[in-house]
Structures are given as structure tokens and as C-alpha cells.
Design a protein around this motif. Structure first.
Motif, PDB file in Angstrom:
ATOM      1  N   ILE A  48       0.863  -1.188   0.000  1.00 29.42           N
ATOM      2  CA  ILE A  48       0.000   0.000   0.000  1.00 29.42           C
ATOM      3  C   ILE A  48       0.893   1.231   0.000  1.00 29.42           C
ATOM      4  O   ILE A  48       1.625   1.489   0.967  1.00 29.42           O
ATOM      5  CB  ILE A  48      -0.917   0.020   1.238  1.00 29.42           C
ATOM      6  N   ARG A  49       0.829   1.984  -1.067  1.00 28.46           N
ATOM      7  CA  ARG A  49       1.667   3.185  -1.195  1.00 28.46           C
ATOM      8  C   ARG A  49       0.844   4.429  -0.873  1.00 28.46           C
ATOM      9  O   ARG A  49      -0.207   4.671  -1.473  1.00 28.46           O
ATOM     10  CB  ARG A  49       2.226   3.278  -2.607  1.00 28.46           C
ATOM     11  N   LEU A  50       1.351   5.179   0.117  1.00 30.04           N
ATOM     12  CA  LEU A  50       0.662   6.393   0.570  1.00 30.04           C
ATOM     13  C   LEU A  50       1.293   7.653   0.004  1.00 30.04           C
ATOM     14  O   LEU A  50       0.935   8.768   0.413  1.00 30.04           O
ATOM     15  CB  LEU A  50       0.691   6.461   2.106  1.00 30.04           C
ATOM     16  N   ASP A  51       2.206   7.517  -0.959  1.00 27.72           N
ATOM     17  CA  ASP A  51       3.022   8.645  -1.403  1.00 27.72           C
ATOM     18  C   ASP A  51       2.184   9.875  -1.788  1.00 27.72           C
ATOM     19  O   ASP A  51       2.539  11.018  -1.475  1.00 27.72           O
ATOM     20  CB  ASP A  51       3.874   8.244  -2.615  1.00 27.72           C
ATOM     21  N   GLY A  52       1.063   9.669  -2.436  1.00 28.88           N
ATOM     22  CA  GLY A  52       0.283  10.801  -2.934  1.00 28.88           C
ATOM     23  C   GLY A  52      -0.821  11.239  -2.002  1.00 28.88           C
ATOM     24  O   GLY A  52      -1.609  12.123  -2.340  1.00 28.88           O
ATOM     25  N   MET A  53      -0.912  10.660  -0.827  1.00 29.31           N
ATOM     26  CA  MET A  53      -2.007  10.983   0.089  1.00 29.31           C
ATOM     27  C   MET A  53      -1.571  12.091   1.055  1.00 29.31           C
ATOM     28  O   MET A  53      -0.549  11.995   1.723  1.00 29.31           O
ATOM     29  CB  MET A  53      -2.413   9.731   0.880  1.00 29.31           C
ATOM     30  N   ARG A  54      -2.370  13.135   1.188  1.00 27.93           N
ATOM     31  CA  ARG A  54      -2.074  14.227   2.126  1.00 27.93           C
ATOM     32  C   ARG A  54      -3.173  14.238   3.187  1.00 27.93           C
ATOM     33  O   ARG A  54      -4.359  14.332   2.891  1.00 27.93           O
ATOM     34  CB  ARG A  54      -2.031  15.576   1.408  1.00 27.93           C
ATOM     35  N   LEU A  55      -2.769  14.154   4.451  1.00 20.88           N
ATOM     36  CA  LEU A  55      -3.715  14.074   5.552  1.00 20.88           C
ATOM     37  C   LEU A  55      -3.484  15.254   6.496  1.00 20.88           C
ATOM     38  O   LEU A  55      -2.350  15.526   6.907  1.00 20.88           O
ATOM     39  CB  LEU A  55      -3.517  12.749   6.311  1.00 20.88           C
ATOM     40  N   ASP A  56      -4.558  15.950   6.855  1.00 23.12           N
ATOM     41  CA  ASP A  56      -4.446  17.077   7.791  1.00 23.12           C
ATOM     42  C   ASP A  56      -3.939  16.608   9.147  1.00 23.12           C
ATOM     43  O   ASP A  56      -4.168  15.463   9.553  1.00 23.12           O
ATOM     44  CB  ASP A  56      -5.797  17.778   7.961  1.00 23.12           C
ATOM     45  N   ARG A  57      -3.271  17.507   9.864  1.00 24.72           N
ATOM     46  CA  ARG A  57      -2.582  17.146  11.111  1.00 24.72           C
ATOM     47  C   ARG A  57      -3.515  16.552  12.164  1.00 24.72           C
ATOM     48  O   ARG A  57      -3.144  15.640  12.881  1.00 24.72           O
ATOM     49  CB  ARG A  57      -1.901  18.398  11.696  1.00 24.72           C
ATOM     50  N   GLN A  58      -4.756  17.060  12.251  1.00 28.30           N
ATOM     51  CA  GLN A  58      -5.671  16.622  13.299  1.00 28.30           C
ATOM     52  C   GLN A  58      -6.581  15.468  12.840  1.00 28.30           C
ATOM     53  O   GLN A  58      -7.398  14.999  13.634  1.00 28.30           O
ATOM     54  CB  GLN A  58      -6.558  17.809  13.726  1.00 28.30           C
ATOM     55  N   GLN A  59      -6.424  15.040  11.624  1.00 26.11           N
ATOM     56  CA  GLN A  59      -7.362  14.060  11.094  1.00 26.11           C
ATOM     57  C   GLN A  59      -6.789  12.647  11.096  1.00 26.11           C
ATOM     58  O   GLN A  59      -5.571  12.443  11.132  1.00 26.11           O
ATOM     59  CB  GLN A  59      -7.775  14.443   9.670  1.00 26.11           C
ATOM     60  N   SER A  60      -7.732  11.700  11.036  1.00 23.93           N
ATOM     61  CA  SER A  60      -7.380  10.282  10.871  1.00 23.93           C
ATOM     62  C   SER A  60      -8.388   9.641   9.919  1.00 23.93           C
ATOM     63  O   SER A  60      -9.529  10.084   9.813  1.00 23.93           O
ATOM     64  CB  SER A  60      -7.393   9.549  12.217  1.00 23.93           C
ATOM     65  N   VAL A  61      -7.940   8.625   9.239  1.00 26.02           N
ATOM     66  CA  VAL A  61      -8.802   7.848   8.339  1.00 26.02           C
ATOM     67  C   VAL A  61      -8.735   6.391   8.775  1.00 26.02           C
ATOM     68  O   VAL A  61      -7.660   5.789   8.780  1.00 26.02           O
ATOM     69  CB  VAL A  61      -8.358   7.981   6.870  1.00 26.02           C
ATOM     70  N   ARG A  62      -9.891   5.898   9.149  1.00 27.13           N
ATOM     71  CA  ARG A  62      -9.989   4.476   9.547  1.00 27.13           C
ATOM     72  C   ARG A  62     -10.606   3.728   8.363  1.00 27.13           C
ATOM     73  O   ARG A  62     -11.733   4.002   7.949  1.00 27.13           O
ATOM     74  CB  ARG A  62     -10.854   4.330  10.781  1.00 27.13           C
ATOM     75  N   LEU A  63      -9.840   2.807   7.825  1.00 28.51           N
ATOM     76  CA  LEU A  63     -10.285   2.029   6.674  1.00 28.51           C
ATOM     77  C   LEU A  63     -10.686   0.632   7.124  1.00 28.51           C
ATOM     78  O   LEU A  63      -9.907  -0.073   7.764  1.00 28.51           O
ATOM     79  CB  LEU A  63      -9.172   1.925   5.633  1.00 28.51           C
ATOM     80  N   VAL A  64     -11.927   0.244   6.803  1.00 34.57           N
ATOM     81  CA  VAL A  64     -12.423  -1.089   7.163  1.00 34.57           C
ATOM     82  C   VAL A  64     -12.812  -1.825   5.883  1.00 34.57           C
ATOM     83  O   VAL A  64     -13.873  -1.544   5.296  1.00 34.57           O
ATOM     84  CB  VAL A  64     -13.629  -1.008   8.114  1.00 34.57           C
ATOM     85  N   PRO A  65     -11.981  -2.747   5.421  1.00 29.63           N
ATOM     86  CA  PRO A  65     -12.378  -3.565   4.270  1.00 29.63           C
ATOM     87  C   PRO A  65     -13.493  -4.524   4.698  1.00 29.63           C
ATOM     88  O   PRO A  65     -13.450  -5.110   5.790  1.00 29.63           O
ATOM     89  CB  PRO A  65     -11.109  -4.329   3.899  1.00 29.63           C
ATOM     90  N   VAL A  66     -14.463  -4.686   3.833  1.00 31.80           N
ATOM     91  CA  VAL A  66     -15.597  -5.566   4.128  1.00 31.80           C
ATOM     92  C   VAL A  66     -15.854  -6.462   2.923  1.00 31.80           C
ATOM     93  O   VAL A  66     -16.018  -5.974   1.800  1.00 31.80           O
ATOM     94  CB  VAL A  66     -16.873  -4.754   4.447  1.00 31.80           C
ATOM     95  N   LEU A  67     -15.881  -7.769   3.170  1.00 31.59           N
ATOM     96  CA  LEU A  67     -16.258  -8.712   2.123  1.00 31.59           C
ATOM     97  C   LEU A  67     -17.776  -8.821   2.098  1.00 31.59           C
ATOM     98  O   LEU A  67     -18.407  -9.039   3.139  1.00 31.59           O
ATOM     99  CB  LEU A  67     -15.653 -10.085   2.390  1.00 31.59           C
ATOM    100  N   VAL A  68     -18.358  -8.706   0.902  1.00 25.85           N
ATOM    101  CA  VAL A  68     -19.815  -8.722   0.747  1.00 25.85           C
ATOM    102  C   VAL A  68     -20.182  -9.785  -0.285  1.00 25.85           C
ATOM    103  O   VAL A  68     -19.551  -9.884  -1.344  1.00 25.85           O
ATOM    104  CB  VAL A  68     -20.338  -7.348   0.303  1.00 25.85           C
ATOM    105  N   SER A  69     -21.183 -10.605   0.024  1.00 28.71           N
ATOM    106  CA  SER A  69     -21.616 -11.639  -0.922  1.00 28.71           C
ATOM    107  C   SER A  69     -22.224 -11.005  -2.159  1.00 28.71           C
ATOM    108  O   SER A  69     -22.627  -9.835  -2.160  1.00 28.71           O
ATOM    109  CB  SER A  69     -22.632 -12.572  -0.261  1.00 28.71           C
ATOM    110  N   ALA A  70     -22.330 -11.785  -3.212  1.00 32.62           N
ATOM    111  CA  ALA A  70     -22.835 -11.268  -4.484  1.00 32.62           C
ATOM    112  C   ALA A  70     -24.244 -10.715  -4.356  1.00 32.62           C
ATOM    113  O   ALA A  70     -24.592  -9.725  -5.003  1.00 32.62           O
ATOM    114  CB  ALA A  70     -22.794 -12.367  -5.553  1.00 32.62           C
TER     115      ALA A  70
END
Length: 485
Positions: A48-70
Motif C-alpha cells: 500500500i503506497r501512501l506517497d500521494g495521500m495528504r492528511l491534515d494534522r488533526q485528522q485520521s482515516v480508519r479504513l475497514v475492508p468488508v467482504l460482501v456476498s454477491a
């Protein structure tokens, strides 16, 4: 060592992914993605390359991958990834140190250094479930600002999960049976005439001889009167029962065969003399042994079988021993029931059949299919068109006439598979040995739901020299690994 987790690009094999236009996620890049099912687990790896992602100092991003049936009815959340700005990361560190927060098990947490290259080497394993096949991955992003304020949610549909498509198998086309240069046929029958004791004269009025001789003449008449046939040979072979010595019975079978041939020839003078051939075999000892084997209700059967087993090739002595051991009733049964069928003249009438036009062949298929060649029958079937009742009916008749013809059996089974009658095709092909037919058997097994039998049939087809079955076997192996059945 902390676990890491996949963000997007949940695919069966390595591939590339492009994010939708979202505020934070659109600048993530994924490299070296690989998702495979191994046993009961699904293994995932990605950079996972974050090179191009800019995040504000006070912020966070929580990523939750979810598998979903068809169909959207089943889902499974995967462990999340937490990406924090510089200030937010320090606040989290302090709370963890003071015990005000507990780190979530398995979650990877990292501080984003804006403007710098950052790569997460991600690996994870999750239990496999059949509903995941042909499902999808959604990445649900939860953005948090200062004071833990929610600043919105984002959802990415990252692609299909463990894609599976029913394989398309390569089948050999319908086969064309070999042509018969000359259609040779034969009628094989037996004449069981009755003779006076020690006699070889043919007596039409003696006991049942009249009916037997009329039956013989009908056999000749049916062939001679058919304009489609040409008689090419008549072969008569005489047999005797084991009464008396072998030398005597050899001579008796010769004389009876000759007098029978003379009688029939006299009533069929229109057939050239050079067509007639007479031979004799003497005692039909093998036939007698078979008769005894079939006489299951005869009380003396075991005793006679024991005597036969001790014969030591001296047939005369053996026959005498059997006679001495039997009661009067058992010996009479032996003479009337077991010996009688052995006293006979077998006759074989050989003939050729002319070729028929397509229209003639259609008609002949209904009344005398035995006079058609396998190739003629196939042409009749083809004239009705594939996937028609006429085609299938013609092939069924052809296969009953020529049950050992590989081409007809293959074509009949192919028609069954194309019509969805897989059990019928499997029955037709269960004893097949040629590569194309084994490949078709594999398809029938697969379509009927038995993937393991299908793989075995495809492997046997490869061994028999049918190369396309190798790809079919690989497809089934892949299906078994993915679907487990």
C-alpha cells in the motif's frame, strides 16, 4: 509483530486497481496485489503506497475492508487500518501510554508524513467461506477530525472477490463413422433335425423335422427374394452329442452335415454350387459342459461336473463314467435335455448389401437397420438436423445396431449432453476408452455436479492422447480448490 490488512483490490490473482474520486482514498496506490485461496483460508498480500495521500494534522482515516456476498446478504469485516495525521498520532500515543486507549488487535496504525514516500507491506489471512465466491470488497472509510469529530464516511467498491465462472470446455465435434467399402452381413442359425438311431438321412416327416426344414427354407427365401442382397457364401457345420465314441461321432456329424447340405441345396438350386461349404466338428463337448453348467435344477449336476473335471482329455472314458454314475431317470434327462441340443447343423449365410440413397436409408432405418452401415445411419441422423427428435431417434437406433461403434456412441452421448441429459451421457460413456469420449464423459460429470469424477475423466482423456482435456482438467482442479466440491 502487528498484523496489517488489505485496503482495496481484492482479486483472485495479481492485478491493478484504480480508486474512485474520493477525498482521501483516491491518492492511494496498490502494488503487488495477490489474493489466493489456500485450503480453508484466503491469503492476501499487497504493498500500500501512501506517497500521494495528504492528511491534515488533526485528522485520521480508519479504513475497514468488508467482504460482501454477491447478493449482498452476507458480509465480513476485516481488521482495519488507521492512518493518522501528525498531531492526531501524538494524541493517540499519549492516550495509549496513559492507558486511556487500548490498541485494537491486529490493526495496523501509522502516522502519515505528508510529501514523503510511505509503503505498507500488507499481509493477512481470513477464513474462507463459499459465499465469498463472486462477491465483492467494499472499503469503508471513516474520517475523524479534531476532538474525535466525524467528518464523514466514504465507501469504495474495490472489485470482485474470488471471481469464478463456469468453465467452457473444448469438445470434439460429432464424429463421422467409417464407410464400409463393401457391406458384408451374415445370418447365423441352427437346424436341429431329429434322426432315427444311428441314421444320418434327412427325413422331413419324422417327428418335428417338417417345421424345422421349413424354417430353414424361409431363411434362404428371405435373403434370395430381397433385391438389395447378394448371397456370397453358405457354410454348414455338423455337430454330434457325446453318445458313443469320438471317432464314431466324427463320422456321424460329417454324414449328417452332408445330407443336410444336399437337402437344402436341392431346394435352392438357383444358388451356385460354389457357394456351398460343408464342415463338421464331431462331438460338441464344450457345448455339453455349458449345458451342464446351466442345468441348475438337475440333482445330478454336481456329480457330472465332478466327473468332467477329472476327464484328463479322455472324452470317451469320461462320457462312459458319467453314464455309469447316473440313474436311469438322470441318464434319460441327460439324453433328452442336455444331449439333444448338441445334435445340430449350424448354417451361416453370408451376403453383401448394396448402398442406399439418403431417402432409401431413412425408410430402411425403420424396417431393416441392420442393412445400413454406421455411416449411412449417421447421414440419416444428420438429415434431420442437430437437436431434433429425429436426430436423436436415428442415433439411438444406430447405436442399438452397432453398440461397439465409437463414433455412434460418442455422437449419441454428445447429443445427450447438449440436451442436458447428463446421466444418460454418463451411462453411455462409462466404459469408453478413447480420448475424445473420455473428455466428453468429464464434461457430463462436471455438468451433473460431480467435479471430482470429471477431473478423473479428463486426466484419463489426456493419458489416451486427447490434448485439449489437459486444459479441462486444470479448470476443474481450479474449481475444486475454490469451491471445494
Amino acid at each position: 509483530m502487528k498484523k496489517t490488512i488489505l485496503l482495496v483490490g481484492w482479486l483472485l490473482t495479481a492485478c491493478t486497481a484504480t480508486f474512485a474520486q474520493t477525498h482521501y482514498l483516491e491518492n492511494l496506490k496498490l502494488d503487488n496485489q495477490c489474493v489466493v485461496k489456500t485450503g480453508n483460508d484466503v491469503s492476501v498480500s499487497v504493498d500500500i503506497r501512501l506517497d500521494g495521500m495528504r492528511l491534515d494534522r488533526q485528522q485520521s482515516v480508519r479504513l475497514v475492508p468488508v467482504l460482501v456476498s454477491a447478493d449482498g446478504t452476507r458480509q465480513q469485516e476485516l481488521v482495519p487500518v488507521l492512518i493518522e495525521g501528525k498531531v492526531r498520532s501524538k494524541v493517540t500515543d499519549r492516550k495509549l501510554a496513559l492507558g486511556e486507549l487500548q490498541e485494537e488487535e491486529g490493526m495496523i496504525r501509522l502516522k502519515r508524513a505528508n510529501g514523503e514516500e510511505q509503503t505498507v507491506a500488507y499481509q493477512t489471512v481470513t477464513p474462507y467461506a463459499p459465499w465469498m465466491v463472486n462477491g465483492r470488497l467494499e472499503v469503508r472509510g471513516y474520517i475523524t477530525g479534531c476532538a474525535q469529530c466525524s467528518e464523514g464516511d466514504e465507501i469504495l467498491t474495490a472489485g470482485e472477490v474470488l471471481p469464478y465462472r463456469e468453465p467452457v470446455f473444448v469438445l470434439a465435434p460429432a464424429m463421422q463413422p467409417a464407410e464400409e467399402e463393401v457391406k458384408r452381413r451374415a445370418e447365423n442359425k441352427s437346424a436341429r433335425l431329429e434322426y432315427r438311431r444311428d441314421s444320418y438321412a434327412v427325413l422331413p416327416e419324422y417327428r418335428t423335422n417338417r417345421a424345422e426344414l421349413e424354417s430353414v427354407q424361409r431363411s434362404f427365401a428371405l435373403l434370395k427374394e430381397n433385391p438389395n442382397l447378394t448371397v456370397t457364401g453358405i457354410y454348414i457345420t455338423g455337430y454330434a452329442s457325446p453318445e458313443g465314441s469320438m471317432a464314431y461321432n466324427e463320422k456321424l456329424s460329417q454324414r449328417r452335415a452332408q445330407t443336410f447340405a444336399d437337402y437344402v441345396q436341392k431346394h435352392n438350386k438357383d444358388l451356385p454350387k460354389d457357394l456351398w461349404h460343408v464342415s463338421w466338428k464331431g462331438e460338441d463337448w464344450d457345448g455339453f459342459v455349458a449345458q451342464v453348467e446351466q442345468a441348475e435344477d438337475w440333482p445330478a449336476r454336481a456329480k457330472v461336473q465332478e466327473a468332467i473335471a477329472q476327464c484328463n482329455d479322455n472324452i470317451d472314458a469320461c462320457e462312459w463314467k458319467i453314464r455309469q454314475q447316473l440313474s436311469a431317470d438322470d441318464y434319460r434327462y441327460l439324453i433328452d435335455e442336455l444331449y439333444a441340443p448338441l445334435r445340430r447343423n449350424d448354417y451361416r449365410i453370408e451376403y453383401t448389401v448394396r448402398n442406399f440413397t439418403p431417402e432409401e436409408a431413412r425408410q430402411m432405418l425403420e424396417v431393416r437397420p441392420d442393412l445400413l452401415s454406421a455411416a449411412e445411419m449417421q447421414r440419416v441422423a444428420d438429415s434431420y438436423g442437430r437437436d431434433t427428435d429425429g436426430y436423436r431417434k436415428a442415433l439411438d437406433t444406430a447405436l442399438r445396431t452397432y453398440p461397439d461403434n465409437v463414433s455412434l456412441r460418442y455422437n449419441t452421448a454428445l447429443a445427450a449432453v447438449e440436451a442436458g441429459r447428463y446421466a444418460e451421457a454418463i451411462t453411455l460413456l462409462k466404459d469408453t476408452q478413447d480420448g475424445a469420449s473420455l473428455n466428453l464423459l468429464g464434461v457430463a460429470h462436471y455438468k451433473s455436479g460431480d467435479k471430482r469424477q470429471a477431473e478423473q475423466a479428463f486426466r484419463r482423456a489426456v493419458q489416451a492422447g486427447y490434448a485439449p482435456a489437459e486444459e479441462s482438467a486444470a479448470k476443474v482442479k481450479e474449481a475444486l480448490e475454490l469451491l471445494g466440491k
